[in-house]
Motif scaffolding. Structure first.
Motif, short mmCIF file in Angstrom:
data_model
loop_
_atom_site.label_atom_id
_atom_site.label_comp_id
_atom_site.label_asym_id
_atom_site.label_seq_id
_atom_site.Cartn_x
_atom_site.Cartn_y
_atom_site.Cartn_z
N ILE A 21 27.64 -14.46 -50.73
CA ILE A 21 26.98 -13.35 -50.04
C ILE A 21 25.63 -13.81 -49.50
N ASP A 22 25.32 -13.47 -48.25
CA ASP A 22 24.07 -13.86 -47.59
C ASP A 22 22.95 -12.95 -48.08
N ILE A 81 18.36 -6.72 -50.93
CA ILE A 81 19.24 -7.46 -51.83
C ILE A 81 18.68 -8.84 -52.18
N THR A 122 19.83 -13.14 -47.57
CA THR A 122 18.71 -12.90 -46.65
C THR A 122 19.03 -11.76 -45.70
N PHE A 123 20.26 -11.25 -45.78
CA PHE A 123 20.65 -10.18 -44.86
C PHE A 123 19.79 -8.94 -45.11
N PRO A 124 19.25 -8.35 -44.04
CA PRO A 124 18.32 -7.23 -44.22
C PRO A 124 19.03 -5.93 -44.59
N VAL A 125 19.35 -5.77 -45.85
CA VAL A 125 19.99 -4.53 -46.27
C VAL A 125 19.49 -4.18 -47.67
#
Lengths: 258, 266
Positions: free
Chosen positions: A85-86, A136, A88-91
């Motif tokens: 899972i990434d 996250i 750094t993803f903005p969520v």
């Protein structure tokens, strides 16, 4: 009774390399099944084949008595291996868990009140409600695992598949995750497929254990399967089985006594 | 400042700036989060090949550039499907092939065509009313598709394997993102040019990514930066007689440096 997952003569290969060969397994509703084996033994491949992420070279998998299709996938929850899972993803945690509801909403539909309530319930159930507003990327290893378990649960699945959810966690967090999965299994009567390296801290909860190394070496109740002869074959080396108070305990690679 | 918009061409240019700035920066969010810059550049070069072919055959270059953009996306998808080939070299191969076609077509045109240069370097003030109508129609298709499939596109961008595992047709949506990227480039190529179009896609979303770890905020900030810079660049280029595409991109880069100072952790 018909099995919820039926694996018949499953062979999977990557290019020309065989990853799984002639696997036959039947998993029944409500069973908690541990899948064990050394690195590269095909544990993750087996989960992915069950989810239909990889197509079999030979053999067949049937879910709920039918084919592995989008409808069947919507009845399953999946917690992938750490690192897939990434982060750094903005969520934020709440929205990330809400994504688990997406496949069940129609086109054009945005999360409804009942979706939000469900996310809240599930996050509280895994003791992660206080993390709901965090990106996250700011979660600790144990927190992140609880969030991904919540995402898998929020679609109300009938089968839960977990790929090494305790790997890389400290002993305390490992215990918390295993207790959580045990609670979910008992509370919701879910069928659970649990891939792990560490059998001792979970074997008391398991209904069945599968030992994999390309082929299925043994499959059955932990007391019947966790035998020194089987394990020495699978791990090709130093394995001891010690009889604990209520169950056998496995000691792998005890180099001090070699 | 309002007096500059008394001319038809400036009003068209302004509308083009808002349209291109908005559409590019929305698609840019997916491009930045999914790491699609290189394929974006490849598609831009392919569309230029299509533009040249349009001039060569005497048909509307927008039609042939859509075709070429889709051929590029299709070729890369076919050759990278099911892990057959890594994406990077696949793009490299077809990127060069498409550019070679463009050069070949230019060679086949026996006469010099000045209008080609506006597709290469961008010329927002040469956007006509007909161009605007086509751009608007394609823009509505792109943004409408994003609105309809917002959830699915978001899930596939974040975690394609998980999206597939939970019953979303991830392969279809991955292709859809590339197709939308292709249309976006076609919409923008005349205004900002093949060489600079990627900047208008990638920079606004990158600025937004510096400031927030909330995807929804990114979808608001990115078009805000994109549209502001497009209008600002257009006005500056008018007053100081500068190339519009380059001015827009330089403003965007300046915004990027400013946002980098306010970068959020994580």
């Amino acid at each position: 009774m018909e099995p919820v997952i039926q694996i018949k003569g499953l062979t999977v290969s990557y290019n020309s390399e065989v990853a799984l060969q002639d696997i036959n397994m039947e998993i029944y509703k409500g069973e908690f099944v541990g899948i064990l084996g050394p690195n590269g033994s095909g544990k993750t491949t087996l989960l992915k084949a069950v989810l239909g992420l990889i197509s079999p070279a030979q053999g067949e998998i049937r879910l709920f008595g039918g084919p592995v299709d989008a409808a069947a996938r919507k009845r399953m929850g999946y917690v992938p291996q750490k690192g897939s899972i990434d982060l750094t993803f903005p969520v934020k945690v709440f929205d990330a868990v809400m994504m688990g509801r997406y496949p069940l909403m129609g086109l054009f539909r945005y999360p409804s009140r009942s979706d939000r309530i469900l996310v809240e319930e599930v996050l509280k159930g895994v003791d992660a409600w206080h993390l709901r507003g965090k990106p996250i990327g700011e979660l600790s290893g144990g927190e992140a695992q609880r969030v991904w378990i919540a995402r898998a649960l929020v679609s109300n699945p009938e089968i839960l598949l977990l790929d090494e959810p305790t790997t890389g966690l400290d002993v305390m967090s490992q215990g918390q995750i295993i207790d959580l999965i045990h609670r979910i299994h008992e509370g919701k009567g879910l069928t659970v497929l649990y891939v792990t390296h560490e059998v001792n801290n979970v074997s008391c909860y398991l209904d069945k254990v599968a030992y994999l190394k390309k082929t299925l070496y043994a499959y059955g109740h932990p007391n019947d399967v966790i035998k020194v002869e089987t394990l020495r074959e699978v791990y090709a080396g130093e394995v001891e089985v010690i009889q604990g108070v209520d169950r056998p305990l496995v000691v792998v690679g005890d180099h001090c006594h070699v | 400042m309002s007096e500059i918009f008394q001319y038809d061409f400036m009003r068209h240019a302004l509308m083009a700036a808002v349209l291109v700035g908005g559409v590019c920066s929305i698609i840019g969010v997916y491009v930045v989060l999914k790491g699609l810059s290189f394929i974006g550049d490849g598609v831009a070069h392919a569309s230029f090949g299509g533009v040249v072919l349009g001039f060569l055959l005497g048909i509307n270059p927008l039609i042939t550039s859509v075709l070429f953009a889709f051929i590029m996306v299709g070729l890369v998808s076919i050759f990278t499907g099911k892990g057959k080939m890594k994406t990077d070299p696949a793009i490299g191969v077809f990127f060069s092939f498409m550019m070679a076609l463009a050069i070949l077509f230019i060679g086949l045109m026996r006469s010099y065509n000045a209008e080609l240069y506006s597709y290469l370097f961008g010329s927002i003030i040469s956007v006509t009313a007909t161009d605007l109508l086509i751009m608007l129609a394609l823009g509505i298709i792109v943004l409408g598709t994003v609105a309809v499939f917002f959830k699915e596109l978001l899930y596939v961008t974040f975690d394609p394997e998980m999206a597939l595992a939970s019953g979303i047709r991830a392969g279809h949506f991955n292709f859809l993102i590339l197709a939308l990227l292709g249309l976006t480039i076609v919409i923008s190529i005349k205004s900002v040019g093949m060489i600079l179009v990627l900047a208008l896609i990638v920079i606004p979303a990158s600025c937004a990514h510096q400031l927030t770890r909330n995807i929804k905020t990114m979808f608001i900030l990115s078009p805000l930066f994109g549209i502001t810079a497009s209008i600002g660049g257009l006005c500056l280029s008018y007053y100081f007689d500068l190339p519009s595409g380059a001015t827009i991109v330089i403003i965007l880069t300046f915004i990027f440096f400013l946002t980098a100072l306010k970068r959020v952790k994580g």
